[in-house]
Design an enzyme around this catalytic site. Structure first.
Site, PDB file in Angstrom:
ATOM      1  N   ASP A  62       0.879  -1.175   0.000  1.00 31.11           N
ATOM      2  CA  ASP A  62       0.000   0.000   0.000  1.00 31.11           C
ATOM      3  C   ASP A  62       0.912   1.220   0.000  1.00 31.11           C
ATOM      4  O   ASP A  62       1.550   1.535   1.001  1.00 31.11           O
ATOM      5  CB  ASP A  62      -0.893  -0.016   1.240  1.00 31.11           C
ATOM      6  CG  ASP A  62      -1.878   1.139   1.280  1.00 31.11           C
ATOM      7  OD1 ASP A  62      -1.668   2.129   0.547  1.00 31.11           O
ATOM      8  OD2 ASP A  62      -2.842   1.074   2.063  1.00 31.11           O
ATOM      9  N   ASN A  89       2.456   4.677 -10.304  1.00 36.90           N
ATOM     10  CA  ASN A  89       1.209   4.597 -11.044  1.00 36.90           C
ATOM     11  C   ASN A  89      -0.014   4.403 -10.152  1.00 36.90           C
ATOM     12  O   ASN A  89      -1.141   4.637 -10.596  1.00 36.90           O
ATOM     13  CB  ASN A  89       1.287   3.441 -12.051  1.00 36.90           C
ATOM     14  CG  ASN A  89      -0.023   3.193 -12.763  1.00 36.90           C
ATOM     15  OD1 ASN A  89      -0.442   3.989 -13.590  1.00 36.90           O
ATOM     16  ND2 ASN A  89      -0.689   2.096 -12.434  1.00 36.90           N
ATOM     17  N   TYR A 157     -10.220  14.291  -6.964  1.00 36.13           N
ATOM     18  CA  TYR A 157      -9.284  13.621  -7.868  1.00 36.13           C
ATOM     19  C   TYR A 157      -8.476  14.640  -8.655  1.00 36.13           C
ATOM     20  O   TYR A 157      -7.244  14.529  -8.775  1.00 36.13           O
ATOM     21  CB  TYR A 157     -10.060  12.704  -8.817  1.00 36.13           C
ATOM     22  CG  TYR A 157      -9.176  11.953  -9.783  1.00 36.13           C
ATOM     23  CD1 TYR A 157      -8.497  10.805  -9.379  1.00 36.13           C
ATOM     24  CD2 TYR A 157      -9.006  12.392 -11.089  1.00 36.13           C
ATOM     25  CE1 TYR A 157      -7.685  10.111 -10.260  1.00 36.13           C
ATOM     26  CE2 TYR A 157      -8.195  11.707 -11.972  1.00 36.13           C
ATOM     27  CZ  TYR A 157      -7.535  10.564 -11.559  1.00 36.13           C
ATOM     28  OH  TYR A 157      -6.725   9.892 -12.427  1.00 36.13           O
ATOM     29  N   LYS A 161      -4.254  15.495  -8.722  1.00 30.82           N
ATOM     30  CA  LYS A 161      -3.402  15.472  -9.911  1.00 30.82           C
ATOM     31  C   LYS A 161      -2.759  16.840 -10.160  1.00 30.82           C
ATOM     32  O   LYS A 161      -1.613  16.909 -10.630  1.00 30.82           O
ATOM     33  CB  LYS A 161      -4.211  15.022 -11.133  1.00 30.82           C
ATOM     34  CG  LYS A 161      -4.692  13.576 -11.046  1.00 30.82           C
ATOM     35  CD  LYS A 161      -3.520  12.593 -10.908  1.00 30.82           C
ATOM     36  CE  LYS A 161      -3.983  11.143 -10.897  1.00 30.82           C
ATOM     37  NZ  LYS A 161      -2.860  10.189 -10.814  1.00 30.82           N
TER      38      LYS A 161
END
Length: 277
Positions: A62, A89, A157, A161
């Site tokens: 994790d 990733n 989200y 990013k």
């Protein structure tokens, strides 16, 4: 960069983009170690990779937990003697919701994996890379959401990013030249995360093949999806318009520019240090 015979660690490597990187880099001769939280998917992925004649191993990890990442790094170096490439990733999404109504606990979880998990891997592996003093690379998998709001009602989200873009840019400024830093920018790509698009995304292997060519060329940005420039230009034309109207360029306008000021301070400090020596 030549991936042949390189040891590559890929977080979130059991499915989607991560699995495709493992497969295509493995077909170029890389030795790949994939990680993820779901043991059954990791076992399935490595079995599939070995069918493709890829030298593949896995470790359950994790990336949002530093102890797990430390164990991953120790295992990778024990397994291969050294690691040449890290591809961060691992990432998760969250249910769509208006920004005002979004569940902040879910948003924090997204940041813990997408942003802080990546940063943790950067620190743990980056320190080992720098200590080794040999050419190596760290690639963070961002998103078109690094540059603009691609998906409605996805503030958590998107913010994670945007933050990755800032952190990765800072990383390449403050690491040695022998450590290559790259930011991979997927658009809409077929994956479990994007199953809502009903197969309208770019085929996964097509995306990763294009990204790998740019990674091999030592690019900072690895990009696809040309139409993204329409959205990027819309954002930055709005910014430019605001500056042109309310803060237009003029002679001496660098007087309050923070980067110019810091550069002058650093140059003065270096000059003083040289004089004292």
């Amino acid at each position: 960069m030549d991936f042949n015979n390189k040891a590559v660690v890929i977080t979130g490597g059991a499915t989607g983009i991560g699995f495709s990187f493992a497969k295509l880099l493995g077909q170029e001769g890389a030795k790949v170690l994939i990680t993820g939280r779901r043991l059954d998917r990791l076992e399935e992925a490595v079995a599939a990779l070995k069918e493709e004649k890829v030298d593949a191993n896995f470790l359950q990890c994790d990336s949002s937990k530093r102890d797990d990442v430390e164990k991953l790094a120790a295992h990778a170096w024990e397994l291969y003697g050294q690691v040449d490439v890290l591809i961060n990733n691992a990432g998760i999404g969250m249910p769509p919701a208006p920004t005002i109504d979004a569940d902040l606990d879910q948003a924090r979880q997204v940041f813990d994996v997408n942003f802080f998990g990546t940063w943790t891997c950067v620190q743990v592996f980056g320190k080992r890379f720098i200590e080794a003093g040999k050419p190596a690379a760290i690639f963070n998998v961002g998103s078109e959401n690094c540059f603009f709001n691609a998906v409605p009602m996805s503030a958590g989200y998107i913010a994670s990013k945007h933050a990755m873009l800032a952190m990765t840019n800072a990383l390449r400024e403050d690491t040695p030249d022998f450590l290559h830093i790259g930011l991979i920018i997927p658009g809409l790509v077929l994956s479990e995360m994007n199953d809502f698009t009903k197969n309208t995304g770019m085929p996964t292997d097509e995306f990763t093949a294009k990204a790998i060519e740019q990674m091999k060329d030592d690019q900072f940005y690895s990009v696809t999806h040309p139409y993204n420039m329409e959205h990027i230009n819309t954002r930055y034309e709005e910014v430019r318009g605001a500056y042109d109207k309310f803060a237009p360029r003029h002679e001496g306008d660098d007087a309050h520019d923070v980067r110019s000021i810091i550069a002058k301070m650093m140059a003065a400090a270096q000059a003083q240090q040289s004089a004292e020596q």
